[in-house]
Design a protein around this motif. Structure first.
Motif, PDB file in Angstrom:
ATOM      1  N   LYS A 319       0.841  -1.196   0.000  1.00 47.10           N
ATOM      2  CA  LYS A 319       0.000   0.000   0.000  1.00 47.10           C
ATOM      3  C   LYS A 319       0.877   1.247   0.000  1.00 47.10           C
ATOM      4  O   LYS A 319       0.636   2.201  -0.733  1.00 47.10           O
ATOM      5  CB  LYS A 319      -0.908  -0.023   1.236  1.00 47.10           C
ATOM      6  CG  LYS A 319      -1.913   1.088   1.221  1.00 47.10           C
ATOM      7  CD  LYS A 319      -2.971   0.910   2.279  1.00 47.10           C
ATOM      8  CE  LYS A 319      -3.909   2.103   2.244  1.00 47.10           C
ATOM      9  NZ  LYS A 319      -4.529   2.339   3.514  1.00 47.10           N
ATOM     10  N   LYS A 324      -1.111  -2.029  -6.421  1.00 52.62           N
ATOM     11  CA  LYS A 324      -2.406  -2.695  -6.250  1.00 52.62           C
ATOM     12  C   LYS A 324      -2.205  -4.214  -6.208  1.00 52.62           C
ATOM     13  O   LYS A 324      -1.533  -4.773  -7.070  1.00 52.62           O
ATOM     14  CB  LYS A 324      -3.269  -2.324  -7.452  1.00 52.62           C
ATOM     15  CG  LYS A 324      -4.733  -2.444  -7.204  1.00 52.62           C
ATOM     16  CD  LYS A 324      -5.499  -1.858  -8.376  1.00 52.62           C
ATOM     17  CE  LYS A 324      -6.486  -2.877  -8.851  1.00 52.62           C
ATOM     18  NZ  LYS A 324      -6.722  -2.911 -10.253  1.00 52.62           N
ATOM     19  N   GLU A 326      -3.425  -7.911  -6.664  1.00 50.03           N
ATOM     20  CA  GLU A 326      -4.456  -8.586  -7.457  1.00 50.03           C
ATOM     21  C   GLU A 326      -4.985  -9.850  -6.775  1.00 50.03           C
ATOM     22  O   GLU A 326      -6.170 -10.095  -6.764  1.00 50.03           O
ATOM     23  CB  GLU A 326      -3.891  -8.982  -8.832  1.00 50.03           C
ATOM     24  CG  GLU A 326      -3.415  -7.810  -9.661  1.00 50.03           C
ATOM     25  CD  GLU A 326      -4.547  -6.987 -10.239  1.00 50.03           C
ATOM     26  OE1 GLU A 326      -5.649  -7.533 -10.445  1.00 50.03           O
ATOM     27  OE2 GLU A 326      -4.326  -5.788 -10.477  1.00 50.03           O
ATOM     28  N   ASP A 343       3.326  -2.392 -12.306  1.00 48.78           N
ATOM     29  CA  ASP A 343       3.182  -1.567 -11.096  1.00 48.78           C
ATOM     30  C   ASP A 343       4.421  -1.595 -10.212  1.00 48.78           C
ATOM     31  O   ASP A 343       4.546  -0.789  -9.287  1.00 48.78           O
ATOM     32  CB  ASP A 343       1.982  -2.045 -10.246  1.00 48.78           C
ATOM     33  CG  ASP A 343       0.662  -1.742 -10.922  1.00 48.78           C
ATOM     34  OD1 ASP A 343       0.679  -1.023 -11.943  1.00 48.78           O
ATOM     35  OD2 ASP A 343      -0.378  -2.217 -10.441  1.00 48.78           O
TER      36      ASP A 343
END
Ligand code: ASP
Length: 435
Positions: A319, A324, A326, A343
Protein backbone atom coordinates in the motif's frame (compact mmCIF):
# COMPACT_ATOMS: atom_id res chain seq x y z
CA UNK A 1 -41.59 0.70 -22.08
CA UNK A 2 -38.54 2.46 -23.46
CA UNK A 3 -35.28 1.19 -24.90
CA UNK A 4 -32.09 3.21 -24.61
CA UNK A 5 -29.86 2.62 -27.64
CA UNK A 6 -26.21 3.63 -27.44
CA UNK A 7 -24.07 3.62 -30.57
CA UNK A 8 -20.28 3.40 -30.46
CA UNK A 9 -17.84 5.28 -32.67
CA UNK A 10 -17.60 2.70 -35.44
CA UNK A 11 -21.41 2.81 -35.79
CA UNK A 12 -21.20 6.56 -36.42
CA UNK A 13 -18.04 6.81 -38.49
CA UNK A 14 -19.68 7.98 -41.74
CA UNK A 15 -22.98 8.88 -43.40
CA UNK A 16 -23.31 5.22 -44.40
CA UNK A 17 -23.13 4.20 -40.73
CA UNK A 18 -25.62 6.94 -39.78
CA UNK A 19 -28.00 5.36 -42.26
CA UNK A 20 -27.70 1.97 -40.56
CA UNK A 21 -28.41 3.61 -37.20
CA UNK A 22 -31.55 5.23 -38.57
CA UNK A 23 -32.82 1.89 -39.89
CA UNK A 24 -32.26 0.33 -36.49
CA UNK A 25 -34.03 3.15 -34.62
CA UNK A 26 -36.98 3.14 -36.99
CA UNK A 27 -37.43 -0.59 -36.71
CA UNK A 28 -38.52 -0.42 -33.09
CA UNK A 29 -40.55 2.51 -31.80
CA UNK A 30 -39.46 1.80 -28.24
CA UNK A 31 -36.00 3.15 -29.08
CA UNK A 32 -36.67 6.70 -27.88
CA UNK A 33 -33.38 7.64 -26.27
CA UNK A 34 -30.29 7.45 -28.44
CA UNK A 35 -26.83 8.00 -26.95
CA UNK A 36 -23.93 8.56 -29.32
CA UNK A 37 -20.15 8.42 -29.17
CA UNK A 38 -18.02 10.57 -31.46
CA UNK A 39 -17.37 9.25 -35.00
CA UNK A 40 -14.80 6.46 -34.82
CA UNK A 41 -12.58 4.81 -37.41
CA UNK A 42 -13.91 4.15 -40.92
CA UNK A 43 -11.00 1.83 -41.71
CA UNK A 44 -8.04 0.41 -39.81
CA UNK A 45 -5.58 3.28 -40.28
CA UNK A 46 -8.20 5.97 -39.76
CA UNK A 47 -8.36 8.18 -36.64
CA UNK A 48 -11.13 8.45 -34.09
CA UNK A 49 -12.48 11.98 -33.81
CA UNK A 50 -11.86 11.86 -30.04
CA UNK A 51 -8.16 11.16 -30.63
CA UNK A 52 -8.00 14.04 -33.12
CA UNK A 53 -9.58 16.33 -30.54
CA UNK A 54 -6.99 15.38 -27.94
CA UNK A 55 -4.32 16.10 -30.54
CA UNK A 56 -5.98 19.41 -31.34
CA UNK A 57 -5.94 20.36 -27.68
CA UNK A 58 -2.22 19.69 -27.35
CA UNK A 59 -1.61 22.00 -30.33
CA UNK A 60 -3.90 24.72 -29.01
CA UNK A 61 -2.34 24.55 -25.56
CA UNK A 62 1.14 25.26 -26.91
CA UNK A 63 -0.05 27.77 -29.49
CA UNK A 64 0.96 25.54 -32.41
CA UNK A 65 -0.91 25.96 -35.69
CA UNK A 66 -3.63 23.31 -35.85
CA UNK A 67 -5.55 24.31 -38.95
CA UNK A 68 -4.95 20.90 -40.58
CA UNK A 69 -6.35 19.03 -37.62
CA UNK A 70 -9.40 21.29 -37.45
CA UNK A 71 -9.95 20.75 -41.16
CA UNK A 72 -9.70 16.96 -40.76
CA UNK A 73 -12.21 16.92 -37.92
CA UNK A 74 -14.58 19.29 -39.71
CA UNK A 75 -14.42 17.13 -42.81
CA UNK A 76 -15.70 14.11 -40.86
CA UNK A 77 -18.86 15.99 -39.87
CA UNK A 78 -19.30 17.71 -43.24
CA UNK A 79 -19.30 14.35 -45.03
CA UNK A 80 -22.18 13.22 -42.83
CA UNK A 81 -24.09 16.51 -43.07
CA UNK A 82 -23.75 16.81 -46.85
CA UNK A 83 -24.45 13.19 -47.72
CA UNK A 84 -27.56 13.16 -45.55
CA UNK A 85 -28.63 16.68 -46.42
CA UNK A 86 -28.88 17.91 -42.86
CA UNK A 87 -29.42 21.51 -41.81
CA UNK A 88 -26.92 21.63 -38.90
CA UNK A 89 -24.49 24.50 -39.53
CA UNK A 90 -21.21 22.61 -39.00
CA UNK A 91 -19.03 25.60 -39.96
CA UNK A 92 -20.74 27.81 -37.43
CA UNK A 93 -20.50 25.15 -34.71
CA UNK A 94 -16.73 24.97 -35.23
CA UNK A 95 -16.43 28.76 -35.01
CA UNK A 96 -18.27 28.70 -31.69
CA UNK A 97 -16.13 25.86 -30.34
CA UNK A 98 -12.84 27.50 -31.26
CA UNK A 99 -14.04 30.82 -29.89
CA UNK A 100 -14.97 29.18 -26.59
CA UNK A 101 -11.54 27.55 -26.42
CA UNK A 102 -9.94 30.93 -27.06
CA UNK A 103 -12.00 32.34 -24.21
CA UNK A 104 -10.70 29.73 -21.78
CA UNK A 105 -12.83 26.57 -22.22
CA UNK A 106 -10.57 23.63 -21.30
CA UNK A 107 -9.51 20.28 -22.71
CA UNK A 108 -12.56 18.36 -21.51
CA UNK A 109 -14.86 20.85 -23.19
CA UNK A 110 -12.99 20.59 -26.50
CA UNK A 111 -12.82 16.78 -26.44
CA UNK A 112 -16.51 16.49 -25.56
CA UNK A 113 -17.43 18.32 -28.76
CA UNK A 114 -16.85 15.07 -30.64
CA UNK A 115 -20.00 13.54 -29.19
CA UNK A 116 -21.80 16.92 -29.00
CA UNK A 117 -21.66 17.51 -32.76
CA UNK A 118 -22.34 13.89 -33.57
CA UNK A 119 -25.51 14.04 -31.46
CA UNK A 120 -26.61 17.26 -33.18
CA UNK A 121 -26.31 15.61 -36.59
CA UNK A 122 -28.00 12.41 -35.44
CA UNK A 123 -30.88 14.31 -33.80
CA UNK A 124 -31.49 16.23 -37.00
CA UNK A 125 -31.31 13.01 -39.06
CA UNK A 126 -33.72 11.07 -36.84
CA UNK A 127 -36.03 14.02 -36.16
CA UNK A 128 -35.50 13.60 -32.40
CA UNK A 129 -34.74 16.42 -29.97
CA UNK A 130 -31.06 17.15 -29.33
CA UNK A 131 -30.39 17.39 -25.59
CA UNK A 132 -26.96 18.39 -24.29
CA UNK A 133 -25.59 16.01 -21.63
CA UNK A 134 -24.34 19.02 -19.69
CA UNK A 135 -28.01 19.59 -18.81
CA UNK A 136 -28.60 15.99 -17.81
CA UNK A 137 -25.55 14.30 -16.33
CA UNK A 138 -24.69 16.24 -13.17
CA UNK A 139 -21.46 15.87 -11.24
CA UNK A 140 -20.65 17.25 -7.80
CA UNK A 141 -17.48 19.31 -7.53
CA UNK A 142 -15.66 16.26 -6.16
CA UNK A 143 -16.27 14.50 -9.49
CA UNK A 144 -18.89 12.09 -8.14
CA UNK A 145 -22.12 11.74 -10.09
CA UNK A 146 -25.05 13.42 -8.38
CA UNK A 147 -27.50 10.63 -8.99
CA UNK A 148 -30.63 12.33 -7.71
CA UNK A 149 -30.19 15.46 -9.78
CA UNK A 150 -29.20 13.43 -12.83
CA UNK A 151 -32.20 11.12 -12.67
CA UNK A 152 -34.54 14.06 -12.15
CA UNK A 153 -33.07 15.99 -15.08
CA UNK A 154 -33.20 13.03 -17.47
CA UNK A 155 -36.72 12.03 -16.50
CA UNK A 156 -38.20 15.46 -16.83
CA UNK A 157 -36.41 16.23 -20.10
CA UNK A 158 -37.53 12.96 -21.60
CA UNK A 159 -41.12 13.56 -20.50
CA UNK A 160 -40.95 16.95 -22.17
CA UNK A 161 -39.46 15.90 -25.53
CA UNK A 162 -40.58 12.25 -25.93
CA UNK A 163 -37.61 11.22 -28.09
CA UNK A 164 -34.06 12.48 -27.81
CA UNK A 165 -30.48 12.10 -28.94
CA UNK A 166 -27.90 12.70 -26.21
CA UNK A 167 -24.12 12.92 -26.55
CA UNK A 168 -22.29 10.32 -24.46
CA UNK A 169 -18.98 10.59 -22.59
CA UNK A 170 -19.60 13.74 -20.54
CA UNK A 171 -21.67 15.67 -18.06
CA UNK A 172 -21.11 18.91 -16.17
CA UNK A 173 -20.17 20.30 -12.76
CA UNK A 174 -22.69 22.62 -11.05
CA UNK A 175 -20.85 25.56 -12.67
CA UNK A 176 -21.66 24.13 -16.10
CA UNK A 177 -18.02 23.24 -16.77
CA UNK A 178 -17.72 20.00 -18.74
CA UNK A 179 -16.48 16.81 -17.10
CA UNK A 180 -15.58 13.73 -19.15
CA UNK A 181 -15.89 10.11 -18.12
CA UNK A 182 -12.80 8.01 -18.81
CA UNK A 183 -12.27 6.76 -22.37
CA UNK A 184 -15.12 4.66 -23.70
CA UNK A 185 -17.42 6.44 -21.25
CA UNK A 186 -20.42 6.77 -23.57
CA UNK A 187 -21.26 3.25 -22.40
CA UNK A 188 -21.68 4.72 -18.91
CA UNK A 189 -23.81 7.60 -20.22
CA UNK A 190 -26.16 5.08 -21.87
CA UNK A 191 -26.40 3.10 -18.69
CA UNK A 192 -27.24 6.22 -16.66
CA UNK A 193 -29.99 7.12 -19.16
CA UNK A 194 -31.43 3.59 -18.91
CA UNK A 195 -31.40 3.68 -15.12
CA UNK A 196 -32.96 7.15 -14.94
CA UNK A 197 -36.04 6.29 -16.95
CA UNK A 198 -36.17 2.64 -15.73
CA UNK A 199 -35.79 1.47 -19.32
CA UNK A 200 -36.94 -1.96 -20.42
CA UNK A 201 -33.53 -2.56 -21.96
CA UNK A 202 -30.23 -0.93 -22.69
CA UNK A 203 -28.90 -1.73 -26.15
CA UNK A 204 -25.22 -1.19 -26.76
CA UNK A 205 -24.63 -1.15 -30.52
CA UNK A 206 -21.09 -1.78 -31.68
CA UNK A 207 -19.21 -3.57 -34.47
CA UNK A 208 -19.22 -7.10 -33.05
CA UNK A 209 -22.19 -9.41 -32.64
CA UNK A 210 -21.94 -9.75 -28.88
CA UNK A 211 -19.36 -10.95 -26.42
CA UNK A 212 -17.20 -13.86 -27.49
CA UNK A 213 -16.28 -16.81 -25.30
CA UNK A 214 -12.57 -16.13 -25.83
CA UNK A 215 -10.36 -13.53 -27.47
CA UNK A 216 -10.55 -14.03 -31.28
CA UNK A 217 -6.90 -13.03 -31.57
CA UNK A 218 -6.05 -16.20 -29.64
CA UNK A 219 -8.83 -18.64 -30.53
CA UNK A 220 -10.01 -18.99 -34.12
CA UNK A 221 -13.66 -18.11 -34.51
CA UNK A 222 -14.73 -18.40 -30.89
CA UNK A 223 -18.45 -18.73 -30.33
CA UNK A 224 -20.63 -16.00 -28.97
CA UNK A 225 -21.90 -15.88 -25.40
CA UNK A 226 -25.66 -15.86 -25.56
CA UNK A 227 -26.30 -14.75 -22.00
CA UNK A 228 -23.93 -13.66 -19.28
CA UNK A 229 -24.65 -12.41 -15.77
CA UNK A 230 -23.48 -9.02 -14.53
CA UNK A 231 -21.11 -10.84 -12.12
CA UNK A 232 -19.60 -13.01 -14.82
CA UNK A 233 -19.14 -10.05 -17.11
CA UNK A 234 -17.36 -8.16 -14.39
CA UNK A 235 -14.96 -11.05 -13.80
CA UNK A 236 -14.33 -11.37 -17.52
CA UNK A 237 -13.78 -7.63 -18.00
CA UNK A 238 -11.51 -7.46 -15.00
CA UNK A 239 -9.45 -10.26 -16.47
CA UNK A 240 -9.01 -8.54 -19.79
CA UNK A 241 -12.10 -9.12 -21.94
CA UNK A 242 -12.84 -5.72 -23.44
CA UNK A 243 -16.56 -5.50 -23.80
CA UNK A 244 -18.10 -2.53 -22.08
CA UNK A 245 -16.69 0.28 -20.00
CA UNK A 246 -16.15 -1.19 -16.53
CA UNK A 247 -18.54 1.21 -14.84
CA UNK A 248 -21.46 0.72 -17.17
CA UNK A 249 -22.92 -2.26 -15.35
CA UNK A 250 -23.48 -0.48 -12.00
CA UNK A 251 -26.29 1.93 -12.91
CA UNK A 252 -28.47 -0.74 -14.54
CA UNK A 253 -27.84 -3.76 -12.37
CA UNK A 254 -29.77 -2.42 -9.38
CA UNK A 255 -32.90 -2.18 -11.49
CA UNK A 256 -32.07 -5.38 -13.31
CA UNK A 257 -32.24 -3.73 -16.72
CA UNK A 258 -30.68 -6.10 -19.25
CA UNK A 259 -27.90 -4.88 -21.53
CA UNK A 260 -27.70 -6.22 -25.08
CA UNK A 261 -24.46 -6.06 -27.05
CA UNK A 262 -25.47 -5.81 -30.70
CA UNK A 263 -23.86 -5.25 -34.09
CA UNK A 264 -24.88 -2.18 -36.12
CA UNK A 265 -23.50 -3.83 -39.26
CA UNK A 266 -25.44 -7.06 -38.69
CA UNK A 267 -28.51 -5.90 -36.76
CA UNK A 268 -30.36 -9.18 -37.18
CA UNK A 269 -27.73 -11.20 -35.34
CA UNK A 270 -28.69 -12.02 -31.79
CA UNK A 271 -25.82 -10.53 -29.82
CA UNK A 272 -25.27 -11.08 -26.11
CA UNK A 273 -27.66 -10.41 -23.24
CA UNK A 274 -26.18 -9.30 -19.91
CA UNK A 275 -28.53 -9.67 -16.96
CA UNK A 276 -28.81 -10.71 -13.33
CA UNK A 277 -29.97 -14.26 -13.89
CA UNK A 278 -28.97 -15.81 -17.15
CA UNK A 279 -30.51 -19.05 -18.28
CA UNK A 280 -29.64 -20.04 -21.81
CA UNK A 281 -26.45 -22.01 -21.27
CA UNK A 282 -25.82 -25.58 -20.34
CA UNK A 283 -22.09 -25.22 -20.83
CA UNK A 284 -20.28 -24.88 -17.54
CA UNK A 285 -17.88 -22.28 -18.88
CA UNK A 286 -19.32 -18.94 -19.98
CA UNK A 287 -16.08 -17.27 -20.97
CA UNK A 288 -12.31 -17.45 -20.82
CA UNK A 289 -10.16 -14.37 -20.38
CA UNK A 290 -6.74 -13.60 -19.09
CA UNK A 291 -3.82 -11.25 -18.88
CA UNK A 292 -0.08 -11.52 -19.09
CA UNK A 293 2.73 -9.93 -17.10
CA UNK A 294 2.11 -10.43 -13.43
CA UNK A 295 4.74 -10.77 -10.71
CA UNK A 296 4.46 -13.07 -7.69
CA UNK A 297 6.09 -12.12 -4.40
CA UNK A 298 6.64 -15.35 -2.47
CA UNK A 299 7.00 -14.65 1.21
CA UNK A 300 8.16 -17.18 3.81
CA UNK A 301 7.46 -16.30 7.41
CA UNK A 302 9.13 -17.63 10.52
CA UNK A 303 7.41 -20.62 12.08
CA UNK A 304 6.52 -18.87 15.31
CA UNK A 305 5.26 -15.57 13.91
CA UNK A 306 1.59 -14.73 13.68
CA UNK A 307 0.53 -15.25 10.09
CA UNK A 308 -2.18 -12.62 10.05
CA UNK A 309 0.13 -9.92 11.39
CA UNK A 310 2.84 -10.76 8.88
CA UNK A 311 0.39 -10.71 5.98
CA UNK A 312 -1.09 -7.45 7.14
CA UNK A 313 2.34 -5.79 7.60
CA UNK A 314 3.47 -7.01 4.19
CA UNK A 315 0.30 -5.68 2.55
CA UNK A 316 0.89 -2.38 4.30
CA UNK A 317 4.20 -2.10 2.41
CA UNK A 318 2.46 -2.71 -0.92
CA UNK A 319 0.00 0.00 0.00
CA UNK A 320 2.81 2.37 0.94
CA UNK A 321 4.39 1.81 -2.46
CA UNK A 322 1.03 2.39 -4.15
CA UNK A 323 0.98 -1.11 -5.66
CA UNK A 324 -2.41 -2.70 -6.25
CA UNK A 325 -2.62 -6.29 -5.04
CA UNK A 326 -4.46 -8.59 -7.46
CA UNK A 327 -4.47 -11.92 -5.57
CA UNK A 328 -3.18 -13.41 -2.35
CA UNK A 329 -2.56 -17.12 -1.83
CA UNK A 330 -1.62 -18.52 1.53
CA UNK A 331 -0.36 -21.78 3.01
CA UNK A 332 1.09 -22.65 6.43
CA UNK A 333 4.34 -20.69 6.45
CA UNK A 334 4.33 -19.08 3.05
CA UNK A 335 2.06 -16.80 1.15
CA UNK A 336 2.23 -15.18 -2.28
CA UNK A 337 1.10 -11.83 -3.42
CA UNK A 338 0.35 -11.31 -7.09
CA UNK A 339 0.60 -7.86 -8.65
CA UNK A 340 0.81 -6.37 -12.11
CA UNK A 341 4.48 -6.37 -13.16
CA UNK A 342 4.21 -2.85 -14.54
CA UNK A 343 3.18 -1.57 -11.10
CA UNK A 344 6.49 -2.66 -9.59
CA UNK A 345 8.96 -2.42 -12.45
CA UNK A 346 10.47 0.85 -11.21
CA UNK A 347 10.69 0.09 -7.50
CA UNK A 348 10.89 -3.67 -7.14
CA UNK A 349 14.26 -3.63 -5.33
CA UNK A 350 13.20 -0.97 -2.86
CA UNK A 351 9.99 -2.84 -2.18
CA UNK A 352 11.83 -6.13 -1.72
CA UNK A 353 14.24 -4.61 0.71
CA UNK A 354 11.39 -3.15 2.79
CA UNK A 355 9.55 -6.47 2.75
CA UNK A 356 12.61 -8.30 4.02
CA UNK A 357 12.59 -6.00 7.06
CA UNK A 358 9.01 -6.76 8.01
CA UNK A 359 8.94 -8.51 11.37
CA UNK A 360 8.43 -12.27 11.00
CA UNK A 361 9.51 -12.40 7.35
CA UNK A 362 12.29 -14.91 6.70
CA UNK A 363 12.67 -14.54 2.95
CA UNK A 364 11.01 -12.99 -0.10
CA UNK A 365 11.61 -13.67 -3.74
CA UNK A 366 9.91 -12.51 -6.89
CA UNK A 367 8.82 -14.55 -9.82
CA UNK A 368 8.08 -12.60 -12.98
CA UNK A 369 6.51 -13.69 -16.24
CA UNK A 370 3.28 -14.94 -14.80
CA UNK A 371 0.08 -14.93 -16.84
CA UNK A 372 -3.37 -15.42 -15.34
CA UNK A 373 -6.07 -17.34 -17.14
CA UNK A 374 -9.61 -16.91 -15.82
CA UNK A 375 -12.24 -19.51 -16.54
CA UNK A 376 -15.60 -17.96 -15.72
CA UNK A 377 -18.97 -19.66 -15.51
CA UNK A 378 -22.05 -19.41 -13.30
CA UNK A 379 -22.73 -23.11 -13.81
CA UNK A 380 -19.43 -24.19 -12.32
CA UNK A 381 -20.84 -24.02 -8.81
CA UNK A 382 -23.43 -26.66 -9.65
CA UNK A 383 -21.03 -29.27 -10.86
CA UNK A 384 -18.47 -31.12 -8.77
CA UNK A 385 -15.08 -31.87 -10.25
CA UNK A 386 -14.85 -28.80 -12.46
CA UNK A 387 -11.52 -27.62 -11.10
CA UNK A 388 -10.14 -31.13 -11.54
CA UNK A 389 -11.28 -31.11 -15.12
CA UNK A 390 -9.64 -27.74 -15.81
CA UNK A 391 -6.36 -28.83 -14.24
CA UNK A 392 -6.32 -32.06 -16.18
CA UNK A 393 -6.52 -29.96 -19.37
CA UNK A 394 -3.40 -28.12 -18.30
CA UNK A 395 -1.64 -31.36 -17.41
CA UNK A 396 -2.54 -33.03 -20.68
CA UNK A 397 -1.17 -30.09 -22.61
CA UNK A 398 2.04 -29.93 -20.68
CA UNK A 399 1.32 -26.54 -19.19
CA UNK A 400 2.86 -25.99 -15.81
CA UNK A 401 0.35 -24.50 -13.34
CA UNK A 402 2.06 -22.00 -11.03
CA UNK A 403 -0.86 -20.67 -9.00
CA UNK A 404 -4.51 -21.50 -8.55
CA UNK A 405 -7.36 -19.55 -7.05
CA UNK A 406 -11.08 -19.93 -6.98
CA UNK A 407 -13.47 -17.21 -5.82
CA UNK A 408 -15.90 -18.15 -3.07
CA UNK A 409 -18.87 -17.54 -5.33
CA UNK A 410 -17.32 -20.24 -7.51
CA UNK A 411 -17.98 -18.39 -10.72
CA UNK A 412 -14.31 -18.24 -11.61
CA UNK A 413 -11.16 -20.28 -11.45
CA UNK A 414 -7.95 -18.36 -11.99
CA UNK A 415 -4.89 -20.27 -13.01
CA UNK A 416 -1.39 -18.81 -13.16
CA UNK A 417 0.88 -20.07 -15.92
CA UNK A 418 4.08 -18.82 -17.51
CA UNK A 419 3.62 -15.95 -19.95
CA UNK A 420 4.92 -18.21 -22.70
CA UNK A 421 2.12 -20.71 -22.10
CA UNK A 422 -0.67 -18.12 -22.01
CA UNK A 423 -2.14 -18.50 -25.50
CA UNK A 424 -1.68 -22.26 -25.46
CA UNK A 425 -3.56 -22.45 -22.15
CA UNK A 426 -6.51 -20.44 -23.42
CA UNK A 427 -6.74 -22.50 -26.60
CA UNK A 428 -6.53 -25.73 -24.64
CA UNK A 429 -9.33 -24.78 -22.24
CA UNK A 430 -11.47 -23.51 -25.09
CA UNK A 431 -11.12 -26.61 -27.20
CA UNK A 432 -11.81 -28.98 -24.30
CA UNK A 433 -14.70 -27.26 -22.60
CA UNK A 434 -16.39 -25.17 -25.24
CA UNK A 435 -16.08 -26.82 -28.61
N1 ASP B 1 -15.39 8.99 -27.84
C1 ASP B 1 -14.91 8.61 -26.55
C2 ASP B 1 -13.72 7.67 -26.70
O1 ASP B 1 -13.25 7.46 -27.80
C3 ASP B 1 -15.95 8.05 -25.67
C4 ASP B 1 -16.67 6.84 -26.20
O2 ASP B 1 -16.60 6.52 -27.38
O3 ASP B 1 -17.36 6.20 -25.43
O4 ASP B 1 -13.23 7.18 -25.73
Amino acid sequence: MITVAKFGGSSLASSEQFNKVKNIIEKDKKRRIVVVSAPGKRFKQDSKVTDLLYLLWSHVKYGVDASNIIADIKERYLEIKNALNLSVDVEREFEIIMQNVKNGAGEEYLVSRGEFLCAKLMASYLGFAFVDSAELVKFNYDGVLNEDQTIEAIKSKFEEVGAMVVPGFYGAYPSGEIKLFSRGGSDVSGSIMAMSISAEKYENWTDVSGVLVADPRIVDNPCRIEEVTYDELRELSYMGASVLHEESVFPVRELNIPIYILNTNKPDEKGTKICAKATANDRFVTGIAGKKNFSVFNVTKSVNSDKLSVISDVLQEFKRFGVKVEHIHTSVDTFSIIVNSKDVDKNVFDLLSELKHVQGVVSVDVDNDLALVAVVGRNMVLKPGISAKIFSIFGKNNINVKTISQGTKEINIIVGVQNADFEKAIRAVYSEVVE
